[in-house]
Design a protein around this motif. Structure first.
Motif, PDB file in Angstrom:
ATOM      1  N   SER A  55       6.528  -0.223  -8.551  1.00 34.57           N
ATOM      2  CA  SER A  55       7.383   1.082  -8.908  1.00 34.57           C
ATOM      3  C   SER A  55       6.289   1.260 -10.122  1.00 34.57           C
ATOM      4  CB  SER A  55       8.634   1.389  -8.425  1.00 34.57           C
ATOM      5  OG  SER A  55       8.429   2.776  -9.428  1.00 34.57           O
ATOM      6  N   TRP A  90       5.799  -1.042   0.431  1.00 34.81           N
ATOM      7  CA  TRP A  90       5.693  -1.279  -0.588  1.00 34.81           C
ATOM      8  C   TRP A  90       4.377  -1.439  -1.972  1.00 34.81           C
ATOM      9  CZ3 TRP A  90       4.807  -4.985  -4.210  1.00 34.81           C
ATOM     10  CH2 TRP A  90       5.304  -5.021  -5.478  1.00 34.81           C
ATOM     11  N   MET A  91       4.884  -0.763  -2.815  1.00 36.56           N
ATOM     12  CA  MET A  91       3.665  -0.489  -4.235  1.00 36.56           C
ATOM     13  C   MET A  91       4.282  -0.742  -5.061  1.00 36.56           C
ATOM     14  SD  MET A  91       0.766  -0.081  -4.105  1.00 36.56           S
ATOM     15  CE  MET A  91      -0.632   0.389  -4.761  1.00 36.56           C
ATOM     16  N   ALA A 114       0.967  -1.039  -0.128  1.00 34.67           N
ATOM     17  CA  ALA A 114      -0.167  -0.214  -0.183  1.00 34.67           C
ATOM     18  C   ALA A 114       1.084   0.871  -0.194  1.00 34.67           C
ATOM     19  CB  ALA A 114      -1.075   0.058   1.332  1.00 34.67           C
ATOM     20  N   GLN A 115       0.512   2.294  -0.470  1.00 35.22           N
ATOM     21  CA  GLN A 115       1.299   3.420  -0.122  1.00 35.22           C
ATOM     22  C   GLN A 115       1.453   4.159   1.424  1.00 35.22           C
ATOM     23  OE1 GLN A 115      -1.022   4.247  -3.157  1.00 35.22           O
ATOM     24  NE2 GLN A 115       0.349   4.714  -4.810  1.00 35.22           N
TER      25      GLN A 115
END
Lengths: 402, 460
Positions: A177, A174-175, A158-159
Motif C-alpha cells: 500500500s 494484495w499490493m 496484483a490489483q
C-alpha cells in the motif's frame, strides 16, 4: 470488522506480533495444510535456451550465435550437470540448485501450439487444451479441493487476480500500500454502500480481511515507497511481500506472482544486456521470497512457467521470436531438487518443431498436476475432472517434492 | 436532468463536468456526434517545452545515439551524462502524458477524447519499450487523433508508418534476409509487427492466418523504418536495400516486393471482413458491455463492411444503438477513466490555480492512476490495457480507489457543497443509498469520498 481491524492495528503498532494468533483464529477457518504453493507466471515468453542453456549440446553454440553463453569469461554461465547450465544472472537459483531446492524443466510447454502471447497465456492459466474453452483458472479450480477457497487463503500479488487464480472460488489480491489508509468509520460506510453490489462488496471484504494481516507483516518501510504497475517496477517488494504473507501463521497458503518483460525480439543480449537484467531482477526477487518466508520456505514449492518458448535461432535483430517448447522451474525448500527434467532431443533442424522451435516433449500440466497432488494433496479425481479436464495424456510427474 | 444526458456524459464521455449533463440533455445523441465535427483538439504542453513531432523525435534520437556513442568512446564513461541524456528522453514522455491528462480533465469534447483513448489502446504502443517511450505521445497525436472519424484503413496506415510503432514492435530493425543489407550483414527478419498487426490490430487471433502469413507480412514490411537523415515523411522511410526481394503470398493473395506491396497488404488487412468483426466486437465491449449483445456487434460489423471502415459512420451506429443506453449499471471505470472522471466532477485542478500548482495536481493524478495499475500508453503488452470490468474490480483495485477517494475528500474545504456536486455531476445516476450515506457523513469531504467510492461512480 471494525473491532477486529482496530485490535490488529493496535497490536501491530505495539509490536505485539507474537500474540496475533488469538484474534485471528475466530476470523479464519482452520488451516488445512501448512504447505505453501506459489505460482509465478512469466508473461511474454521466456527464452528457455537463455535461462537454462544446454551448453553441452554440440549444436548449441552454433545455433545461438551472438546469444550463446559459455562457461568462460566474466559472464560465464553456472554449470548444473555438465550439459545444462543456468544463465549467469541466476546466482541465487544456482545456489538453490546446489542445495537441492531447484528442479529445472526443458522442452516443456502447455498444450498450446500457436504463437500468440495472449492465447498462449490463456491456455497456460486456464489449464485447457486450447484458448478460451475454459473461463476460469486452474489454480482457482484447485482451491476447493485444497480447502483454500475462503477468500484469504489464496492471494494474487496484483490489483485484481490474474486469470490463473480467477473464477468462482474466492481469492484475494494484495499490493504494497502506498496510499494512506482511511479510518474505520469511513470504510464501514463504504461497505454499507456496497451491500447490494455483488462485485464490489466481495472485493472490498476480501481486501480488508487480508489487509489487516498484511499491515503488520509489512514492517519493512522500503516496501511502501515503490512505484507499481510498469514492467520496470521492482519485483523485490512484491515477492518479498508475498513471502511475508505466506509466512503468517494463519495467512494465505497459495500466492500468485507475475513478472513481465520476457518478449525479447530485439537485442536480447547474452551474458549481459536486456534479458540478463530481467533475469537478475527475477533471481533477486526469488531470493527475497525465500528470505521473507523464513522457516516456511522449507514447506514451500514455487512453480514458475511461461506461455511458450522462443525460436532456437537468432532473429534479424539479435533477438528471438515466438517459439514452442521452453524452460520451467520448480523451486523451494519442499522441492526434491538438484535435478533437470528434460526429454532432450538436440538442436539439429530435424529435432526442432517446424525447423525453428524447441519441441514440446513434456506437458506443463503434468508438472502442475504432480505438484498439486504431492505437495498440496489434491486428489486424482479432482485433478482429472475439475482442475485439468482433458488432461489424461499429461500424467502427473511424481517425486517432484519431498 | 434526463438519464440519457447523464449516460452520454458518463458512459460515452469521460465523466460530467459542471453543466455538461445539462448541455447533453436536450439531444444526447447530437451532443455526442457534434463533437466529431471539425478537427480533433490536440493536447497542449503544460511546460515551456513544446510537444514534438515524430520526425523531430527521430532526429533527437539520432542525436542522442551519437552523443551516447561519443561519451562511451571517450574512454572513461561518464555515467552521469548518460543518465542525463536518458532522463531527457523520459521527460519527453512525462510531458506528453501530463498534457494528455490535462486535456482529458478539461476538454469540452469528451466523447471525441474517449474515442481517441479507445483507438490508441487498440493500436497499442507502449512506454514499457524504452526506445518507443519518447514517441508514444506523438503517436497518439499524429497517427490516432486525426483519424478518429476518417477510415480505419487510414488510421492503420498512419499507425504502421509511425516511428513509435516501428520501434515498439521492432520492425525498424527487420531486414530481408535476401536483401542487399541482409546478405551483407547476415541479419534478418523480425516477425513481431507482422504477427501483432494481424492478431491484435486487424484480423483478430481467429481471423484466419497462418505462421506462413506472418512471415509473408513481415517480409513485405522489411525496410519500413525510421528516417534517420530527414529525407522521409514524418520520421518514416522505406529503405529498398533492406527490403526482401520476391513475391509474397499473404492469405492466398499475391503481393509484389516493394513499398507498394506492403501498403497494399496493410490496406487489405484493414478492410477485411474479419477485421470488421474484430473491431465491431471491441467497440461494443468498450461502450456497451463486457459481453455485448450479438445484435449490437452485428450492426457495427455491417456498418464497417458497408462503409469501407468509415469510423464516423461506425461511431454513429454505436450511438444509435439502444443497447448502449441501457440504464443498468455500466462497466467498471479503469483507473485512468476513474481519476479523469473525478477531476472532471470536482473541477480539478481549479482554473484559478497557479501554473505550478496546476501541474503539480496533474502529476498527482498521474501518480494515482499508476498506483491503481494503469497508465496511458504504457500497457505491459501489445494487447493493450484490459477492457473488461473484471480486470479493474479485484480486491486491491477496489481498496486503492477508496483510499484515493478519501484522500481527495480530505483536501476539501469545510464549506464544500457535496450534495450539489452529486446533483450536478451525476444527476439521476446517484442512488438513494448514496444520497443517504452522504447526508450522514461527518464532513463534506467524507460525503464527496463516499460519492467517489459509490458503485455508480465506480462504473460508467
Amino acid at each position: 470488522m471494525t473491532t477486529r481491524r482496530s485490535i490488529l492495528k493496535t497490536m501491530a503498532a505495539a509490536g505485539a506480533l507474537s500474540v496475533w494468533d488469538a484474534p485471528i483464529h475466530y476470523a479464519f477457518a482452520s488451516v488445512p495444510t501448512d504447505r505453501r504453493l506459489v505460482v509465478v507466471v512469466l508473461r511474454g515468453a521466456l527464452d528457455g535456451l537463455a535461462a537454462v542453456p544446454p551448453y553441452g549440446d554440440p549444436d548449441y553454440a552454433d545455433v545461438r550465435g551472438v546469444l550463446a553463453l559459455s562457461k568462460d569469461g566474466a559472464n560465464g554461465l553456472h554449470d548444473l550437470d555438465g550439459f545444462f547450465g543456468l544463465h549467469p544472472a541466476l546466482t541465487n537459483m544456482k545456489a538453490m540448485y546446489d542445495a537441492k531446492e531447484l528442479t529445472t524443466f526443458h522442452n516443456i510447454c502447455s498444450p498450446y501450439r500457436d504463437r500468440s502471447h495472449f492465447d498462449g497465456q490463456n491456455v497456460l492459466e486456464t489449464g485447457g487444451t486450447s484458448p478460451h474453452i475454459l473461463q476460469d483458472g486452474w489454480l482457482n479450480r484447485a482451491l476447493k479441493p485444497m480447502r483454500m477457497a475462503d477468500g484469504v487463503k489464496a492471494v494474487a500479488v496484483a490489483q485484481s487476480p490474474p486469470l490463473v487464480l480467477d473464477g468462482p472460488a474466492k481469492a484475494t489480491s494484495w499490493m504494497p500500500s502506498v496510499l494512506p489508509e482511511p479510518d474505520e468509520e469511513f470504510l464501514a460506510r463504504v461497505k454499507a454502500l456496497y451491500a447490494n453490489d455483488a462485485v464490489l462488496s466481495v472485493s472490498l471484504d476480501s481486501a480488508l480481511a487480508l489487509q489487516a494481516e498484511a499491515q503488520a507483516a509489512m514492517d519493512d518501510p522500503s516496501s511502501k515507497s515503490m512505484m507499481r504497475g510498469g514492467q520496470n517496477a521492482n519485483l523485490v517488494p512484491l515477492f518479498g511481500g508475498a513471502g511475508k504473507l505466506l509466512a503468517l501463521a494463519d495467512g494465505p497458503r497459495v500466492a500468485v506472482l507475475q513478472a513481465t518483460g520476457w518478449d525479447t525480439h530485439f537485442d536480447e543480449g547474452a551474458g549481459d544486456g536486456q534479458l540478463a537484467r530481467r533475469l537478475q531482477a527475477l533471481d533477486g526477487a526469488l531470493d527475497a521470497l525465500k528470505t521473507s518466508l523464513g522457516p516456511a520456505w522449507s514447506k514451500t514449492a514455487v512453480v514458475m512457467a511461461t506461455e511458450f518458448g522462443r525460436t532456437v535461432h537468432v532473429n534479424g535483430s539479435n533477438g528471438t521470436d515466438h517459439g514452442t517448447g521452453g524452460a520451467a522451474f520448480l523451486l523451494g525448500g519442499a522441492v526434491a531438487g538438484g535435478r533437470i527434467n528434460a526429454e532432450w532431443v538436440g538442436l539439429k533442424p530435424s529435432a526442432l518443431r517446424d525447423g525453428r522451435d524447441q519441441p514440446a516433449r513434456t506437458d506443463l500440466r503434468a508438472m502442475f498436476k504432480g505438484v498439486l497432488a504431492e505437495h498440496m494433496g489434491v486428489s486424482k479425481a479432482a485433478l482429472e475432472s475439475v482442475v485439468f479436464p482433458d488432461s489424461a495424456s499429461a500424467k502427473p510427474l511424481i517425486g517432484l517434492v519431498t | 436532468m434526463s438519464l440519457e444526458g447523464a449516460i452520454a456524459a458518463h458512459r460515452f464521455g469521460l465523466g460530467a463536468r459542471a453543466g455538461e449533463i445539462a448541455a447533453a440533455n436536450r439531444a444526447p445523441r447530437e451532443w455526442l456526434m457534434g463533437q466529431l465535427d471539425g478537427p480533433t483538439d490536440q493536447p497542449q504542453s503544460l511546460t515551456d517545452q513544446p510537444l514534438q513531432s515524430g520526425s523531430d523525435l527521430v532526429a533527437a534520437m539520432v542525436e542522442y545515439q551519437k552523443q551516447r556513442k561519443a561519451l562511451r568512446q571517450a574512454g572513461s564513461v561518464d555515467k552521469d551524462q548518460i543518465k542525463a541524456l536518458n532522463k531527457a528522453r523520459v521527460q519527453i514522455y512525462i510531458n506528453e502524458m501530463a498534457a494528455r491528462f490535462a486535456h482529458g480533465f478539461t476538454t469540452d469534447k469528451p466523447f471525441a477524447e474517449h474515442l481517441v483513448w479507445f483507438w490508441s489502446n487498440h493500436f497499442t504502443v507502449s512506454s514499457a519499450n524504452g526506445r518507443a517511450a519518447p514517441f508514444v505521445g506523438a503517436f497518439e497525436r499524429e497517427a490516432i487523433r486525426p483519424h478518429i472519424y476518417g477510415t480505419f484503413e487510414e488510421m492503420a496506415q498512419a499507425v504502421v508508418h509511425h516511428p513509435a510503432m516501428l520501434l515498439y514492435l521492432d520492425n525498424a530493425e527487420s531486414i530481408g534476409p535476401n536483401s542487399p543489407a541482409g546478405v551483407r550483414s547476415r541479419k534478418g527478419l523480425n516477425e513481431n509487427l507482422g504477427r501483432e498487426l494481424m492478431e491484435l490490430y486487424t484480423l483478430g487471433v481467429d481471423g484466419g492466418y497462418t505462421q506462413a502469413d506472418v512471415i509473408a507480412l513481415a517480409k513485405l514490411l522489411t525496410g519500413w523504418s525510421l528516417d534517420r537523415d530527414g529525407r522521409g515523411d514524418n520520421g518514416f522511410r522505406f529503405y529498398p536495400f533492406r527490403h526482401e526481394p520476391g513475391e509474397f503470398v499473404l492469405r492466398g493473395k499475391s503481393y509484389p516486393s516493394g513499398y507498394a506491396g506492403g501498403v497494399a497488404a496493410v490496406s487489405d488487412l484493414a478492410r477485411d471482413p474479419a477485421t470488421a468483426r474484430h473491431i465491431a466486437r471491441k467497440l461494443a465491449i468498450h461502450f456497451i458491455a463486457d459481453d455485448p449483445p450479438a445484435t449490437s456487434v452485428a450492426r457495427l460489423e455491417k456498418t464497417f463492411n458497408d462503409t469501407g471502415g468509415n469510423l464516423k459512420a461506425l461511431t454513429q451506429t454505436l450511438v444509435d444503438d439502444p443497447a448502449a443506453w441501457s440504464a443498468a449499471p455500466g462497466k467498471m471505470r479503469t483507473p485512468v477513466q476513474y481519476v479523469t472522471a473525478t477531476f472532471r466532477l470536482m473541477n480539478l485542478p481549479r482554473p484559478s490555480e497557479q501554473p505550478d500548482n496546476w501541474q503539480k495536481q496533474v502529476r498527482g493524478a498521474m501518480g494515482a492512476t499508476r498506483i491503481m495499475g494503469e497508465f496511458p500508453l504504457a500497457a505491459p503488452a501489445p494487447k493493450g490495457w484490459p477492457d473488461v470490468s473484471e480486470a479493474w474490480s479485484g480486491p486491491d483495485a477496489v481498496l486503492d480507489r477508496i483510499e484515493w477517494a478519501r484522500q481527495i475528500g480530505s483536501r476539501l474545504p469545510s464549506g464544500f457543497d457535496a450534495a450539489a456536486v452529486a446533483e450536478m455531476g451525476l444527476g439521476p445516476l446517484v442512488q438513494p443509498t448514496t444520497k443517504n450515506a452522504m447526508a450522514q457523513a461527518a464532513t463534506p469531504g467524507e460525503a464527496v469520498a463516499l460519492l467517489l467510492s459509490s458503485p455508480e461512480f465506480q462504473r460508467r
